[in-house]
Design a protein around this motif. Sequence first.
Motif, short mmCIF file in Angstrom:
data_model
loop_
_atom_site.label_atom_id
_atom_site.label_comp_id
_atom_site.label_asym_id
_atom_site.label_seq_id
_atom_site.Cartn_x
_atom_site.Cartn_y
_atom_site.Cartn_z
N GLY A 53 0.81 -1.21 0.00
CA GLY A 53 0.00 0.00 0.00
C GLY A 53 0.84 1.26 0.00
N ASN A 54 2.04 1.19 0.60
CA ASN A 54 2.92 2.36 0.67
C ASN A 54 3.53 2.74 -0.67
OD1 ASN A 54 3.73 0.91 3.67
ND2 ASN A 54 2.95 3.00 3.63
N ILE A 55 3.59 1.79 -1.60
CA ILE A 55 4.20 2.10 -2.89
C ILE A 55 3.15 2.29 -3.99
CG2 ILE A 55 6.40 1.03 -2.33
CD1 ILE A 55 5.55 -1.35 -4.10
N GLY A 56 1.89 2.45 -3.59
CA GLY A 56 0.87 2.86 -4.56
C GLY A 56 -0.15 1.83 -4.95
N PHE A 57 -0.06 0.61 -4.45
CA PHE A 57 -1.06 -0.39 -4.79
C PHE A 57 -2.26 -0.27 -3.85
CE2 PHE A 57 2.77 -2.11 -6.63
CZ PHE A 57 2.32 -2.61 -7.83
N ARG A 58 -3.44 -0.38 -4.41
CA ARG A 58 -4.66 -0.24 -3.61
C ARG A 58 -5.54 -1.47 -3.74
NH1 ARG A 58 -2.89 2.25 -0.25
NH2 ARG A 58 -2.34 4.42 -0.40
N LYS A 59 -6.32 -1.72 -2.70
CA LYS A 59 -7.33 -2.79 -2.66
C LYS A 59 -6.75 -4.13 -3.11
CE LYS A 59 -10.80 0.09 -1.70
NZ LYS A 59 -11.94 -0.01 -0.88
N ALA A 60 -7.35 -4.76 -4.10
CA ALA A 60 -6.95 -6.11 -4.50
C ALA A 60 -5.56 -6.15 -5.11
CB ALA A 60 -7.96 -6.68 -5.48
N GLY A 61 -5.07 -5.03 -5.60
CA GLY A 61 -3.74 -4.99 -6.21
C GLY A 61 -2.62 -5.28 -5.24
N ARG A 62 -2.87 -5.07 -3.94
CA ARG A 62 -1.83 -5.29 -2.93
C ARG A 62 -1.48 -6.77 -2.77
NH1 ARG A 62 -4.81 -1.31 1.06
NH2 ARG A 62 -6.13 -3.13 1.16
N GLY A 63 -2.40 -7.64 -3.08
CA GLY A 63 -2.18 -9.07 -2.88
C GLY A 63 -1.57 -9.79 -4.06
N THR A 64 -1.12 -9.07 -5.07
CA THR A 64 -0.61 -9.72 -6.28
C THR A 64 0.89 -9.96 -6.18
OG1 THR A 64 -0.23 -7.60 -7.38
CG2 THR A 64 -2.39 -8.63 -7.70
N TYR A 65 1.35 -10.88 -7.01
CA TYR A 65 2.77 -11.20 -7.12
C TYR A 65 3.55 -9.98 -7.59
CZ TYR A 65 6.98 -13.57 -8.85
OH TYR A 65 8.26 -13.95 -9.08
N ASP A 66 2.99 -9.27 -8.56
CA ASP A 66 3.67 -8.10 -9.13
C ASP A 66 3.90 -7.02 -8.08
OD1 ASP A 66 4.76 -6.57 -11.32
OD2 ASP A 66 2.92 -5.37 -11.26
N ALA A 67 2.89 -6.78 -7.24
CA ALA A 67 3.01 -5.77 -6.19
C ALA A 67 4.12 -6.15 -5.22
CB ALA A 67 1.69 -5.63 -5.45
N ALA A 68 4.20 -7.41 -4.85
CA ALA A 68 5.22 -7.87 -3.92
C ALA A 68 6.61 -7.78 -4.54
CB ALA A 68 4.92 -9.30 -3.49
N TYR A 69 6.71 -8.08 -5.83
CA TYR A 69 7.99 -7.99 -6.54
C TYR A 69 8.47 -6.55 -6.54
CZ TYR A 69 11.59 -9.02 -9.99
OH TYR A 69 12.80 -9.18 -10.61
N GLN A 70 7.58 -5.62 -6.87
CA GLN A 70 7.96 -4.20 -6.89
C GLN A 70 8.31 -3.71 -5.50
OE1 GLN A 70 5.50 -1.52 -9.16
NE2 GLN A 70 4.99 -3.13 -10.63
N LEU A 71 7.61 -4.21 -4.49
CA LEU A 71 7.89 -3.82 -3.10
C LEU A 71 9.30 -4.27 -2.70
CD1 LEU A 71 6.88 -2.77 -0.30
CD2 LEU A 71 6.24 -5.14 0.16
N ALA A 72 9.63 -5.52 -2.98
CA ALA A 72 10.95 -6.03 -2.61
C ALA A 72 12.06 -5.29 -3.37
CB ALA A 72 11.02 -7.53 -2.88
N ALA A 73 11.82 -4.99 -4.65
CA ALA A 73 12.80 -4.24 -5.43
C ALA A 73 12.97 -2.82 -4.86
CB ALA A 73 12.38 -4.18 -6.89
N TYR A 74 11.86 -2.22 -4.42
CA TYR A 74 11.88 -0.89 -3.81
C TYR A 74 12.71 -0.90 -2.53
CZ TYR A 74 10.10 3.22 -1.33
OH TYR A 74 10.00 4.38 -0.63
N VAL A 75 12.55 -1.95 -1.71
CA VAL A 75 13.31 -2.05 -0.46
C VAL A 75 14.80 -2.19 -0.76
CG1 VAL A 75 13.72 -3.50 1.56
CG2 VAL A 75 11.40 -2.93 0.91
N MET A 76 15.14 -2.99 -1.77
CA MET A 76 16.56 -3.15 -2.13
C MET A 76 17.16 -1.81 -2.58
SD MET A 76 17.24 -6.18 -1.46
CE MET A 76 16.05 -7.28 -0.76
N SER A 77 16.40 -1.03 -3.35
CA SER A 77 16.91 0.27 -3.79
C SER A 77 17.02 1.24 -2.62
CB SER A 77 16.03 0.84 -4.90
OG SER A 77 14.76 1.17 -4.41
N ARG A 78 16.08 1.18 -1.67
CA ARG A 78 16.15 2.04 -0.48
C ARG A 78 17.38 1.71 0.37
NH1 ARG A 78 11.12 3.77 2.34
NH2 ARG A 78 12.43 4.10 4.15
#
Length: 144
Positions: A53-78
């Motif tokens: 949710g913090n990186i822009g995914f809302r509602k059902a989009g938060r539970g997807t594989y793609d959202a989690a992939y982008q989240l983990a990549a975001y953490v690595m860049s941070r």
Amino acid sequence: MTSVPTDEEINLVTSRYREEEQRHHLHIYATKHNTHVTLTKPNRDALISVSCGNIGFRKAGRGTYDAAYQLAAYVMSRIQDQGLLTQIKRLEIVYRGFGPGREAATKVLMGSEGRNIRNKIIKLTDATRLKFGGTRSPAPRRLG
């Protein structure tokens, strides 16, 4: 009869304890509906804590594989942007839950995004809570 531990045994135990203290932890909590990733110091104080949710995914989009992939990549860049790679000597990955984010985070760590942090990982742990026993199930309906 109890034996008194030798100095060598005491040093071994204390060195293991000190080694445990020096680990940073990357907690990956993957549920069916969301994924949370938290990087903590060795004393378990949070350095980075974000969810889909913090990186822009809302509602059902938060539970997807793609959202989690982008989240983990975001953490690595941070981690790189904040210069935490020099602080982190040892890293323990702690998985919890069986959502799609579990596999996605693993892919990021094994991919090009995780190349700088991959060599610091010393341990993988699964902290998923498993139910046993539990509450009594409802009585079956009696029709007829």
